[in-house]
Write a protein that holds these residues in place. Structure first.
Motif, PDB file in Angstrom:
ATOM      1  N   LEU A   1       0.848  -1.635   0.138  1.00 14.31           N
ATOM      2  CA  LEU A   1      -0.249   0.379  -0.028  1.00 14.31           C
ATOM      3  C   LEU A   1       0.878   0.978   0.046  1.00 14.31           C
ATOM      4  O   LEU A   1      -0.011   2.425  -0.274  1.00 14.31           O
ATOM      5  CB  LEU A   1      -0.923  -0.182   1.522  1.00 14.31           C
ATOM      6  N   ASP A   2       1.770   1.022   0.783  1.00 15.93           N
ATOM      7  CA  ASP A   2       3.276   2.130   0.938  1.00 15.93           C
ATOM      8  C   ASP A   2       4.355   2.524  -1.053  1.00 15.93           C
ATOM      9  O   ASP A   2       5.268   3.246  -0.361  1.00 15.93           O
ATOM     10  CB  ASP A   2       3.689   2.268   1.008  1.00 15.93           C
ATOM     11  N   GLY A   3       3.797   1.080  -1.443  1.00 10.98           N
ATOM     12  CA  GLY A   3       4.930   1.214  -2.201  1.00 10.98           C
ATOM     13  C   GLY A   3       6.290   0.330  -1.992  1.00 10.98           C
ATOM     14  O   GLY A   3       7.089   0.349  -3.062  1.00 10.98           O
ATOM     15  N   VAL A   4       6.271   0.472  -1.206  1.00 12.43           N
ATOM     16  CA  VAL A   4       7.165  -1.041  -0.402  1.00 12.43           C
ATOM     17  C   VAL A   4       6.903  -2.371  -1.355  1.00 12.43           C
ATOM     18  O   VAL A   4       6.094  -3.024   0.099  1.00 12.43           O
ATOM     19  CB  VAL A   4       7.684  -0.515   1.023  1.00 12.43           C
ATOM     20  N   GLY A   5       7.866  -3.180  -2.572  1.00 14.60           N
ATOM     21  CA  GLY A   5       7.811  -3.950  -2.340  1.00 14.60           C
ATOM     22  C   GLY A   5       9.234  -5.173  -2.223  1.00 14.60           C
ATOM     23  O   GLY A   5      10.152  -4.366  -2.363  1.00 14.60           O
ATOM     24  N   PRO A   6       9.501  -5.596  -3.357  1.00 18.95           N
ATOM     25  CA  PRO A   6      11.018  -6.438  -3.158  1.00 18.95           C
ATOM     26  C   PRO A   6      12.378  -5.899  -2.974  1.00 18.95           C
ATOM     27  O   PRO A   6      12.906  -5.971  -2.690  1.00 18.95           O
ATOM     28  CB  PRO A   6      10.266  -8.063  -3.632  1.00 18.95           C
ATOM     29  N   ARG A   7      11.775  -5.418  -4.365  1.00 16.62           N
ATOM     30  CA  ARG A   7      13.095  -4.458  -4.651  1.00 16.62           C
ATOM     31  C   ARG A   7      13.627  -3.629  -3.914  1.00 16.62           C
ATOM     32  O   ARG A   7      14.347  -2.654  -3.623  1.00 16.62           O
ATOM     33  CB  ARG A   7      12.843  -3.145  -6.609  1.00 16.62           C
ATOM     34  N   GLU A   8      12.540  -2.898  -2.980  1.00 15.92           N
ATOM     35  CA  GLU A   8      12.650  -1.345  -2.461  1.00 15.92           C
ATOM     36  C   GLU A   8      13.437  -2.324  -1.556  1.00 15.92           C
ATOM     37  O   GLU A   8      13.772  -1.267  -0.111  1.00 15.92           O
ATOM     38  CB  GLU A   8      11.103  -0.481  -2.003  1.00 15.92           C
ATOM     39  N   ILE A   9      12.708  -2.938  -0.757  1.00 13.59           N
ATOM     40  CA  ILE A   9      13.811  -3.644   0.775  1.00 13.59           C
ATOM     41  C   ILE A   9      15.201  -4.472  -0.164  1.00 13.59           C
ATOM     42  O   ILE A   9      15.581  -5.240   0.302  1.00 13.59           O
ATOM     43  CB  ILE A   9      12.956  -4.030   1.478  1.00 13.59           C
ATOM     44  N   ASN A  10      15.447  -4.497  -0.847  1.00 15.47           N
ATOM     45  CA  ASN A  10      16.990  -4.975  -1.776  1.00 15.47           C
ATOM     46  C   ASN A  10      17.594  -6.970  -1.855  1.00 15.47           C
ATOM     47  O   ASN A  10      17.625  -7.481  -0.956  1.00 15.47           O
ATOM     48  CB  ASN A  10      18.050  -4.826  -0.587  1.00 15.47           C
ATOM     49  N   LEU A  11      15.627  -6.974  -1.575  1.00 20.93           N
ATOM     50  CA  LEU A  11      15.817  -8.852  -1.809  1.00 20.93           C
ATOM     51  C   LEU A  11      16.534  -9.534  -2.634  1.00 20.93           C
ATOM     52  O   LEU A  11      16.769 -10.955  -2.576  1.00 20.93           O
ATOM     53  CB  LEU A  11      14.065  -9.354  -1.411  1.00 20.93           C
ATOM     54  N   ASP A  12      16.160  -8.892  -3.465  1.00 19.97           N
ATOM     55  CA  ASP A  12      17.425  -9.546  -4.588  1.00 19.97           C
ATOM     56  C   ASP A  12      19.064  -9.480  -4.109  1.00 19.97           C
ATOM     57  O   ASP A  12      19.512 -10.943  -4.162  1.00 19.97           O
ATOM     58  CB  ASP A  12      18.000  -8.944  -5.515  1.00 19.97           C
ATOM     59  N   ARG A  13      19.682  -9.069  -3.262  1.00 20.04           N
ATOM     60  CA  ARG A  13      21.050  -9.215  -2.219  1.00 20.04           C
ATOM     61  C   ARG A  13      20.824  -9.766  -1.037  1.00 20.04           C
ATOM     62  O   ARG A  13      21.651 -10.618  -0.955  1.00 20.04           O
ATOM     63  CB  ARG A  13      21.744  -7.868  -2.048  1.00 20.04           C
TER      64      ARG A  13
ATOM     65  N   GLN B   1       1.888  -6.440  11.599  1.00 24.65           N
ATOM     66  CA  GLN B   1       1.665  -7.146  10.653  1.00 24.65           C
ATOM     67  C   GLN B   1       2.522  -6.778   8.892  1.00 24.65           C
ATOM     68  O   GLN B   1       2.537  -8.105   8.527  1.00 24.65           O
ATOM     69  CB  GLN B   1      -0.114  -6.308   9.330  1.00 24.65           C
ATOM     70  N   GLU B   2       2.819  -5.743   9.225  1.00 21.14           N
ATOM     71  CA  GLU B   2       4.007  -5.677   7.709  1.00 21.14           C
ATOM     72  C   GLU B   2       5.262  -6.826   7.950  1.00 21.14           C
ATOM     73  O   GLU B   2       5.529  -7.718   7.160  1.00 21.14           O
ATOM     74  CB  GLU B   2       4.672  -4.679   7.137  1.00 21.14           C
ATOM     75  N   GLY B   3       5.872  -6.348   8.932  1.00 22.97           N
ATOM     76  CA  GLY B   3       6.508  -7.230  10.025  1.00 22.97           C
ATOM     77  C   GLY B   3       6.929  -8.892   9.574  1.00 22.97           C
ATOM     78  O   GLY B   3       7.728  -9.537   8.661  1.00 22.97           O
ATOM     79  N   GLU B   4       5.496  -9.244   9.827  1.00 20.88           N
ATOM     80  CA  GLU B   4       5.258 -11.247   9.300  1.00 20.88           C
ATOM     81  C   GLU B   4       4.967 -11.038   7.937  1.00 20.88           C
ATOM     82  O   GLU B   4       5.507 -12.289   8.366  1.00 20.88           O
ATOM     83  CB  GLU B   4       3.995 -11.138   9.991  1.00 20.88           C
ATOM     84  N   ALA B   5       4.298 -10.515   7.679  1.00 23.43           N
ATOM     85  CA  ALA B   5       4.515 -10.250   5.654  1.00 23.43           C
ATOM     86  C   ALA B   5       5.447 -10.562   5.059  1.00 23.43           C
ATOM     87  O   ALA B   5       6.357 -11.984   4.352  1.00 23.43           O
ATOM     88  CB  ALA B   5       3.473  -9.713   4.945  1.00 23.43           C
ATOM     89  N   THR B   6       6.378  -9.926   5.567  1.00 30.47           N
ATOM     90  CA  THR B   6       7.531  -9.720   4.446  1.00 30.47           C
ATOM     91  C   THR B   6       8.664 -11.468   5.518  1.00 30.47           C
ATOM     92  O   THR B   6       9.147 -11.996   4.696  1.00 30.47           O
ATOM     93  CB  THR B   6       8.520  -8.487   5.503  1.00 30.47           C
ATOM     94  N   ALA B   7       8.251 -11.486   7.156  1.00 29.81           N
ATOM     95  CA  ALA B   7       9.366 -12.598   7.134  1.00 29.81           C
ATOM     96  C   ALA B   7       8.552 -13.971   6.695  1.00 29.81           C
ATOM     97  O   ALA B   7       9.339 -14.949   6.131  1.00 29.81           O
ATOM     98  CB  ALA B   7       8.710 -12.803   8.794  1.00 29.81           C
ATOM     99  N   HIS B   8       7.229 -13.932   6.190  1.00 29.04           N
ATOM    100  CA  HIS B   8       6.720 -14.545   5.672  1.00 29.04           C
ATOM    101  C   HIS B   8       6.867 -15.384   3.944  1.00 29.04           C
ATOM    102  O   HIS B   8       7.248 -16.014   3.744  1.00 29.04           O
ATOM    103  CB  HIS B   8       5.262 -14.884   5.357  1.00 29.04           C
ATOM    104  N   TYR B   9       7.064 -13.869   3.697  1.00 29.79           N
ATOM    105  CA  TYR B   9       7.601 -13.578   1.894  1.00 29.79           C
ATOM    106  C   TYR B   9       8.942 -14.186   1.609  1.00 29.79           C
ATOM    107  O   TYR B   9       9.037 -14.809   0.932  1.00 29.79           O
ATOM    108  CB  TYR B   9       7.043 -12.181   1.464  1.00 29.79           C
ATOM    109  N   ILE B  10       9.301 -14.540   2.690  1.00 24.90           N
ATOM    110  CA  ILE B  10      11.303 -14.064   2.729  1.00 24.90           C
ATOM    111  C   ILE B  10      11.794 -15.368   3.540  1.00 24.90           C
ATOM    112  O   ILE B  10      12.034 -16.799   2.293  1.00 24.90           O
ATOM    113  CB  ILE B  10      12.347 -12.977   3.854  1.00 24.90           C
ATOM    114  N   GLY B  11      10.677 -16.399   3.755  1.00 23.43           N
ATOM    115  CA  GLY B  11      10.895 -17.264   4.403  1.00 23.43           C
ATOM    116  C   GLY B  11      10.257 -18.556   3.310  1.00 23.43           C
ATOM    117  O   GLY B  11      10.920 -19.978   3.326  1.00 23.43           O
ATOM    118  N   GLU B  12       9.479 -18.504   2.571  1.00 22.34           N
ATOM    119  CA  GLU B  12       9.271 -19.409   1.544  1.00 22.34           C
ATOM    120  C   GLU B  12       9.858 -18.684   0.607  1.00 22.34           C
ATOM    121  O   GLU B  12      10.553 -20.257  -0.352  1.00 22.34           O
ATOM    122  CB  GLU B  12       7.573 -18.462   0.789  1.00 22.34           C
TER     123      GLU B  12
END
Length: 200
Positions: free
Chosen positions: A114-126, A147-158
């Motif tokens: 919702l704030d425009g922060v996706g995988p690229r903005e948090i350096n997930l490729d690195r 809520q955002e931290g949990e979603a981030t952890a779930h996404y990275i964990g997968e």
């Protein structure tokens, strides 16, 4: 009466800080100009120096004055453990527990579509490159329990589990909805010791 343009600009600058509203920003500006002009100069110089010299570590993405930070170059750290945190302040909170001896990756944010922060903005490729370097054997997800931290952890964990890595999450000793920099070191140490495997 209209305030001088430079005073309004100073007040507007203070409003950029998190949690600082118009009244607090105005109070800061008036205090420094009325009671502590020397302090204002110290703040201005410190900000200028920090902006000029602080950069992101080429390995873990935290703040440093070096190409690679001292934590990443330390021979005393366990390179097989990689702890993922949202901010350098979270990293500092974990370090202050004196209970973790591995390395870090600092996202500099969390997923928030919702704030425009996706995988690229948090350096997930690195992060993926770092975690899959053949040295890391466990990734500890230490994002905040928001809520955002949990979603981030779930996404990275997968993503990490799909690459065959062991993924753990901080235990729930850290209160839900809290941010690590505001949690006492004892609670963080307990959560770090009791981290759990991320379930499928």
């Amino acid at each position: 009466m209209k305030s001088p343009a430079t005073l309004e600009a100073l007040t507007a600058a203070f409003k950029r800080l998190p949690g600082v509203g118009p009244k607090s920003a105005q109070r800061f500006a008036y205090h420094l100009l009325q009671h502590d002009r020397q302090g204002a100069r110290v703040i201005a110089r410190a900000l200028d120096e920090a902006v000029e010299h602080i950069r992101h570590c080429a390995r873990c993405n935290t703040f440093t004055e070096l190409e690679i930070c001292e934590t990443c170059t330390s021979s005393r750290r366990d390179a097989g453990l990689l702890c993922v945190v949202e901010t350098p302040a979270d990293q500092l909170s974990l370090e202050q527990t004196l209970s973790y001896s591995g390395l870090y990756f600092v996202l500099m944010g969390r997923l928030s579509p919702l704030d425009g922060v996706g995988p690229r903005e948090i350096n997930l490729d690195r992060l993926m490159q770092r975690a899959c370097d053949g040295i890391v054997r466990e990734v500890i997800l230490a994002t905040n329990f928001t809520q955002e931290g949990e979603a981030t952890a779930h996404y990275i964990g997968e993503m990490l589990r799909a690459r065959g890595l062991k993924v753990t999450r901080l235990a729930r000793g850290v209160p839900v909805g809290s941010e690590l920099e505001y949690v006492d070191p004892g609670t963080i140490a307990h959560a770090l010791r009791d981290r759990r495997t991320v379930d499928d």
